[in-house]
Scaffold this motif. Structure first.
Motif, PDB file in Angstrom:
ATOM      1  N   TYR A   1       0.811  -1.217   0.000  1.00 47.95           N
ATOM      2  CA  TYR A   1       0.000   0.000   0.000  1.00 47.95           C
ATOM      3  C   TYR A   1       0.845   1.268   0.000  1.00 47.95           C
ATOM      4  O   TYR A   1       0.489   2.267  -0.649  1.00 47.95           O
ATOM      5  CB  TYR A   1      -0.938   0.006   1.206  1.00 47.95           C
ATOM      6  CG  TYR A   1      -1.792   1.261   1.258  1.00 47.95           C
ATOM      7  CD1 TYR A   1      -2.795   1.461   0.313  1.00 47.95           C
ATOM      8  CD2 TYR A   1      -1.568   2.237   2.220  1.00 47.95           C
ATOM      9  CE1 TYR A   1      -3.564   2.610   0.341  1.00 47.95           C
ATOM     10  CE2 TYR A   1      -2.337   3.379   2.255  1.00 47.95           C
ATOM     11  CZ  TYR A   1      -3.333   3.564   1.310  1.00 47.95           C
ATOM     12  OH  TYR A   1      -4.090   4.699   1.332  1.00 47.95           O
ATOM     13  N   SER A   2       1.951   1.290   0.717  1.00 53.43           N
ATOM     14  CA  SER A   2       2.776   2.504   0.762  1.00 53.43           C
ATOM     15  C   SER A   2       3.288   2.866  -0.626  1.00 53.43           C
ATOM     16  O   SER A   2       3.304   4.052  -1.012  1.00 53.43           O
ATOM     17  CB  SER A   2       3.933   2.312   1.741  1.00 53.43           C
ATOM     18  OG  SER A   2       4.749   1.220   1.332  1.00 53.43           O
TER      19      SER A   2
ATOM     20  N   CYS B   1       0.095   3.910  -2.887  1.00 49.90           N
ATOM     21  CA  CYS B   1      -0.427   5.232  -2.509  1.00 49.90           C
ATOM     22  C   CYS B   1       0.491   6.337  -3.019  1.00 49.90           C
ATOM     23  O   CYS B   1       0.027   7.365  -3.537  1.00 49.90           O
ATOM     24  CB  CYS B   1      -0.589   5.319  -0.996  1.00 49.90           C
ATOM     25  SG  CYS B   1      -1.308   6.867  -0.417  1.00 49.90           S
ATOM     26  N   ASP B   2       1.800   6.143  -2.895  1.00 53.87           N
ATOM     27  CA  ASP B   2       2.751   7.147  -3.381  1.00 53.87           C
ATOM     28  C   ASP B   2       2.631   7.320  -4.896  1.00 53.87           C
ATOM     29  O   ASP B   2       2.645   8.447  -5.406  1.00 53.87           O
ATOM     30  CB  ASP B   2       4.170   6.715  -3.000  1.00 53.87           C
ATOM     31  CG  ASP B   2       5.214   7.704  -3.463  1.00 53.87           C
ATOM     32  OD1 ASP B   2       5.377   8.748  -2.803  1.00 53.87           O
ATOM     33  OD2 ASP B   2       5.869   7.427  -4.496  1.00 53.87           O
TER      34      ASP B   2
ATOM     35  N   LYS C   1      -0.698   9.178  -5.832  1.00 54.20           N
ATOM     36  CA  LYS C   1      -0.612  10.615  -5.544  1.00 54.20           C
ATOM     37  C   LYS C   1       0.233  11.323  -6.592  1.00 54.20           C
ATOM     38  O   LYS C   1      -0.056  12.472  -6.963  1.00 54.20           O
ATOM     39  CB  LYS C   1      -0.025  10.825  -4.141  1.00 54.20           C
ATOM     40  CG  LYS C   1      -0.948  10.366  -3.033  1.00 54.20           C
ATOM     41  CD  LYS C   1      -0.294  10.424  -1.666  1.00 54.20           C
ATOM     42  CE  LYS C   1      -0.053  11.839  -1.224  1.00 54.20           C
ATOM     43  NZ  LYS C   1       0.458  11.915   0.153  1.00 54.20           N
TER      44      LYS C   1
ATOM     45  N   HIS D   1      -8.112   4.845  -6.510  1.00 55.29           N
ATOM     46  CA  HIS D   1      -7.336   5.192  -5.315  1.00 55.29           C
ATOM     47  C   HIS D   1      -8.231   5.214  -4.073  1.00 55.29           C
ATOM     48  O   HIS D   1      -7.828   4.774  -2.982  1.00 55.29           O
ATOM     49  CB  HIS D   1      -6.663   6.548  -5.507  1.00 55.29           C
ATOM     50  CG  HIS D   1      -5.613   6.822  -4.481  1.00 55.29           C
ATOM     51  ND1 HIS D   1      -4.952   8.026  -4.381  1.00 55.29           N
ATOM     52  CD2 HIS D   1      -5.104   6.044  -3.487  1.00 55.29           C
ATOM     53  CE1 HIS D   1      -4.087   7.973  -3.398  1.00 55.29           C
ATOM     54  NE2 HIS D   1      -4.161   6.786  -2.828  1.00 55.29           N
TER      55      HIS D   1
ATOM     56  N   ALA E   1      -7.745   2.868  -0.738  1.00 57.09           N
ATOM     57  CA  ALA E   1      -7.626   3.484   0.590  1.00 57.09           C
ATOM     58  C   ALA E   1      -8.679   2.928   1.544  1.00 57.09           C
ATOM     59  O   ALA E   1      -8.411   2.709   2.738  1.00 57.09           O
ATOM     60  CB  ALA E   1      -7.745   5.005   0.470  1.00 57.09           C
TER      61      ALA E   1
ATOM     62  N   ASP F   1      -7.430   3.649   5.195  1.00 58.88           N
ATOM     63  CA  ASP F   1      -6.792   4.977   5.178  1.00 58.88           C
ATOM     64  C   ASP F   1      -7.873   6.019   4.913  1.00 58.88           C
ATOM     65  O   ASP F   1      -8.109   6.431   3.769  1.00 58.88           O
ATOM     66  CB  ASP F   1      -5.709   5.009   4.101  1.00 58.88           C
ATOM     67  CG  ASP F   1      -4.852   6.272   4.195  1.00 58.88           C
ATOM     68  OD1 ASP F   1      -5.196   7.161   4.997  1.00 58.88           O
ATOM     69  OD2 ASP F   1      -3.856   6.363   3.468  1.00 58.88           O
TER      70      ASP F   1
ATOM     71  N   GLU G   1      -6.711   9.587   3.212  1.00 60.55           N
ATOM     72  CA  GLU G   1      -6.520   9.586   1.761  1.00 60.55           C
ATOM     73  C   GLU G   1      -7.852   9.370   1.047  1.00 60.55           C
ATOM     74  O   GLU G   1      -8.095   9.971  -0.013  1.00 60.55           O
ATOM     75  CB  GLU G   1      -5.525   8.481   1.379  1.00 60.55           C
ATOM     76  CG  GLU G   1      -4.831   8.714   0.051  1.00 60.55           C
ATOM     77  CD  GLU G   1      -3.960   9.953   0.072  1.00 60.55           C
ATOM     78  OE1 GLU G   1      -4.062  10.744  -0.894  1.00 60.55           O
ATOM     79  OE2 GLU G   1      -3.202  10.145   1.030  1.00 60.55           O
ATOM     80  N   TYR G   2      -8.715   8.526   1.603  1.00 61.00           N
ATOM     81  CA  TYR G   2     -10.030   8.328   0.999  1.00 61.00           C
ATOM     82  C   TYR G   2     -10.825   9.636   0.982  1.00 61.00           C
ATOM     83  O   TYR G   2     -11.511   9.955  -0.008  1.00 61.00           O
ATOM     84  CB  TYR G   2     -10.813   7.263   1.767  1.00 61.00           C
ATOM     85  CG  TYR G   2     -12.290   7.308   1.501  1.00 61.00           C
ATOM     86  CD1 TYR G   2     -12.820   6.788   0.320  1.00 61.00           C
ATOM     87  CD2 TYR G   2     -13.167   7.907   2.406  1.00 61.00           C
ATOM     88  CE1 TYR G   2     -14.180   6.858   0.051  1.00 61.00           C
ATOM     89  CE2 TYR G   2     -14.514   7.977   2.146  1.00 61.00           C
ATOM     90  CZ  TYR G   2     -15.025   7.456   0.972  1.00 61.00           C
ATOM     91  OH  TYR G   2     -16.365   7.534   0.723  1.00 61.00           O
TER      92      TYR G   2
ATOM     93  N   GLN H   1      -3.443  11.156   7.152  1.00 60.46           N
ATOM     94  CA  GLN H   1      -3.645   9.844   6.575  1.00 60.46           C
ATOM     95  C   GLN H   1      -2.510   8.928   6.992  1.00 60.46           C
ATOM     96  O   GLN H   1      -1.591   9.340   7.678  1.00 60.46           O
ATOM     97  CB  GLN H   1      -3.722   9.918   5.036  1.00 60.46           C
ATOM     98  CG  GLN H   1      -2.538  10.550   4.361  1.00 60.46           C
ATOM     99  CD  GLN H   1      -2.699  12.031   4.169  1.00 60.46           C
ATOM    100  OE1 GLN H   1      -3.719  12.584   4.524  1.00 60.46           O
ATOM    101  NE2 GLN H   1      -1.692  12.664   3.626  1.00 60.46           N
TER     102      GLN H   1
END
Length: 523
Positions: free
Chosen positions: A302-303, A306-307, A310, A333, A337, A342, A345-346, A522
């Motif tokens: 996920y890290s 997510c990066d 974004k 996305h 999330a 998360d 972020e959601y 987040q």
């Protein structure tokens, strides 16, 4: 008439024959005085310090008593037994034993024999370890409480997982949550039903064009230390070397047109106008999205995902791209999330999607409207919830996902927890991930109502089915997590939940759980 007794001769006078004959032997038999009425034990330590143990009382041997009843000092043929040691019990131990047998502290489910055995075990262990005088016996749990806690723990550990699954209620058919990829392309991980795009095959595959190797994707960005920056400032002031800073290009009048061909790019916050060479155009971003979907199904990192998302959103923003592809990026996305919990972020994706849907772009507006209603229920934001309900049209209220979210809101407003848990078990799309975030506090509220309505006890199976736990083991663990060890009782093979004693405990837990939820930042 009382009989006359001959008088005793005066001192120094010679006694008469009649007096000597009449009083030559006493009129009783001398016996040894017993020292105790307690029984003799084989060990010097008692089961608990209510009756002291002394050495066994000895009676004189019949051969040592003459015909007149006098005890002769003859040597005993049996070897003398060693003297038993008397233990001086502390007052705190005596009070502890007395407190255990107070009628108000007795438990009908624990027999006296079990209490005495536990008392003997506890006090004996303390004596052997040498902590008999140092333990705080005033706060030591009573033996009946220890036995009940052991029964509760044994209830959780002795039940095999197979038995818990076999006893699971029929309304809980396993995990019904949908994954993020189920709502994107409909193919499950490892499925080969979907036809791969042309760019996935051949020598020019997407994997061959990544900017860095997979093993370095999760490495943190190297940041210069404060010490190095301070040294450079000092050298610059001393004139040892001169630094040259590239001039910042002037801001452009229109959107940036990206020229970057790299599929993967880390997210960095902009501190100056973006350069076209560092921005990916939309057709490259489409290839990046396909690559990220494949990586997410395979690695679940996920890290990293997510990066990368974004970074994609940033490239779309600086190029002023607002089309159906932009909606797809934000929707995927947001689902990922949600799946990872998360909420920060959601919430960012949800806010942008609301503005994009107002432009009339294609997407899943009804699905995310239902998510938004459940999100406001979780955060207890009544103002935004009322605004969202006021914006709904008659056609939107008939949608399955939105109607489900409205029914959840109505069930909670009416306090109908039976209906609420039925809706929880049948949540469309990925709404179950949002409901998971507040189902715990609703279970506490439902338990408070059950404790007020059903007394003095209930079968644990009723709690499992009414609150939609996966098994009796999960329901018992929920009660134990809220300090309810004394509220479970095994009676005749049936585990009971003592509702009469649980109301005050779960009322305090319910008040704490319904504190205001504030979402900041987040993961």
């Amino acid at each position: 008439m009382l009989p006359t007794w001959p008088a005793a001769p005066p001192p120094g006078a010679e006694s008469s024959t009649g007096y000597a004959t009449s009083y030559s032997a006493p009129a009783y038999t001398a016996v040894q005085v017993r020292q105790s009425f307690g029984q003799s034990y084989s060990t010097p330590q008692p089961s608990y310090p209510l009756a002291h143990t002394y050495g066994p009382s000895h009676s004189p041997s019949p051969s040592a008593v003459d015909s007149a009843g006098n005890v002769n000092s003859l040597p005993s043929t049996a070897a003398p037994e060693p003297a038993k040691t008397k233990i001086d019990w502390p007052d705190s131990v005596r009070r502890y034993v007395q407190r255990a047998f107070i009628p108000a502290n007795l438990d009908s489910t624990v027999t006296r024999a079990e209490m005495e055995a536990r008392l003997k075990e506890t006090i004996t262990q303390a004596n052997e370890k040498g902590v008999l005088n140092t333990l705080d016996w005033d706060t030591m749990p009573l033996p009946q409480h220890m036995i009940r806690e052991e029964r509760a723990r044994a209830l959780l550990t002795l039940q095999p997982k197979q038995q818990a699954q076999a006893q699971a209620p029929t309304h809980a058919p396993g995990n019904k949550k949908r994954k993020s990829w189920d709502l994107t392309d409909g193919a499950a991980p490892g499925s080969s039903s979907a036809t791969p795009p042309p760019w996935r095959n051949g020598p020019g595959r997407l994997e061959d064009r990544v900017s860095f190797s997979p093993d370095k994707r999760d490495e943190p960005l190297k940041q210069p230390s404060k010490l190095n920056r301070a040294d450079k400032r000092q050298k610059r002031h001393e004139g040892e070397y001169t630094t040259y800073r590239e001039e910042t290009p002037p801001p452009l009048d229109g959107p940036v047109v990206g020229t970057c061909q790299t599929l993967e790019k880390r997210f960095l916050r902009l501190t100056a106008a973006p350069k076209p060479s560092q921005v990916r155009p939309p057709y490259i971003l489409r290839q990046t999205l396909e690559l990220l979907k494949k990586r997410w199904k395979k690695d679940q990192n996920y890290s990293y995902i997510c990066d990368q998302f974004k970074s994609m959103r940033q490239d779309l923003t600086v190029q002023h791209v607002r089309d159906d592809f932009t909606v797809e990026v934000y929707e995927i996305h947001a689902r990922i999330a949600l799946e990872k919990g998360d909420l920060g972020e959601y919430n960012q994706c949800q806010t942008q999607l609301k503005a994009l849907y107002k432009l009339g772009l294609k997407g899943k507006p009804n699905e995310f409207t239902a998510y938004r209603i459940l999100y406001f229920i979780h955060t207890a934001n009544r103002t935004e919830l009322n605004n969202a309900l006021a914006d709904l049209t008659a056609a939107e209220k008939k949608d399955k996902a939105i109607k489900h979210a409205l029914d959840v809101r109505s069930a909670l407003a009416l306090g109908n927890y039976h209906r609420f848990f039925q809706l929880y078990n049948d949540t469309p799309n990925m709404g179950a991930y949002l409901m998971d975030m507040f189902v715990g506090r609703e279970r506490l509220a439902a338990l408070c109502n059950i404790c007020r309505a059903y007394k003095p006890d209930l079968p644990l199976r009723f709690i499992t089915e009414e609150l939609y736990f996966e098994s009796d083991l999960e329901a018992a663990q929920f009660i134990l997590d809220h300090d309810g060890q004394a509220l479970l009782e095994d009676r005749g093979g049936t585990v009971l939940f003592l509702t009469g004693k649980a109301n005050s405990l779960f009322e305090s837990a319910r008040t704490k759980a319904f504190s205001r939820v504030d979402i900041k930042g987040q993961i």
